[in-house]
Design an enzyme around this catalytic site. Sequence first.
Site, mmCIF file in Angstrom:
data_model
loop_
_atom_site.group_PDB
_atom_site.id
_atom_site.type_symbol
_atom_site.label_atom_id
_atom_site.label_comp_id
_atom_site.label_asym_id
_atom_site.label_seq_id
_atom_site.Cartn_x
_atom_site.Cartn_y
_atom_site.Cartn_z
ATOM 1 C CE LYS A 121 19.078 68.335 78.058
ATOM 2 N NZ LYS A 121 18.862 67.092 77.289
ATOM 3 C CE LYS A 229 17.329 64.857 70.872
ATOM 4 N NZ LYS A 229 18.361 64.791 71.930
#
Length: 346
Positions: A121, A229
């Site tokens: 991240k 997703k």
Amino acid sequence: MPADAVRQHPDSFPALPSLEQLAASAHVVSLPMRVKFRGITRREALLLDGPLGWGEFCPFPEYDDAEASRWLASAIEAGWQGFPPPLRSVIPVNATVPAVAADRVPDVLARFGRVDAVKIKVAERGQTLDDDAARVAAVRSALPDAAIRVDANGGWDVPAAVEALTRLSAVGLEYAEQPVPDIEGLAEVRRRLLAAGVPVLIAADESVRKEADPLRVARAGAADLIVVKVAPLGGVRRALDIVAQAGLPAVVSSALDTSVGIRAGLGLAAALPELPYACGLGTVSLFEQDITLDPLVADDGAIRLRDVAADAGLLERYAAAPDRRDWWLDRLRRVHAVLFTGSSPV
């Protein structure tokens, strides 16, 4: 049925469950995280005990009911329809490193065992490019041969993204996920990096799962690959259709799911005709506690496809507070209405 067996069912969707059926099967949990991720230290989820398996409904609180309806469709698919037949039974997965300080990277990586790919991240609010560079360098130092991808969650503008990815590319990046928020910006970042000879592929995540038209990113030439997703796209079958229509390589990822949600992600990864990248399905390792005694976590860089069931003792131990359970059941009621009135984007 043996614990490692995988249920298979016909693709025809059965009679859809009523709100009363869903509410009767619902368990709301609040699970502690090992580290802050996406700004939270506890993950709440509503789990559904369906006739064909467990489903997970856990859209983040800020998502409106229309967007959340896709997540409910996915949970219903898992519990009332089951998943398409698999083409593979072993799914390679990446480790995930949140926006932690560089000196915490070894501890985070240690939870994943053997690692061949890592998602890091970056562009966290309140942090700098120096913080990102230090975190990425720490991962590369710990794993000289691993594939490294970074995920900005749309946190940069175009000039900042080009600057950051040019700098971070020095360690060798497999790709950069959603460096800027919008499709036009992705196309511009991709164009500028190509013109400058910076070898970083662009992956679209939010620009696929949060768009009313998830195929627009492919038509715009804004990405080299897409991140898919299951829950935000409305289930495994809808995600398979989007990948087929997009015509781009796909990476299967999770939305900070329990093992129930990860099972759906594995169902997608197992059913894709091609799986060129390690999947972002290793996030159960970010939880202090899961809802099953046999969590879906990576072993030797991969997860073997199998079904999971929530454990009654863990459901009780990590049950959400009564006010939070009421909040989720009310949300279930609203989203069910959206989904079944036909006004859902699903």
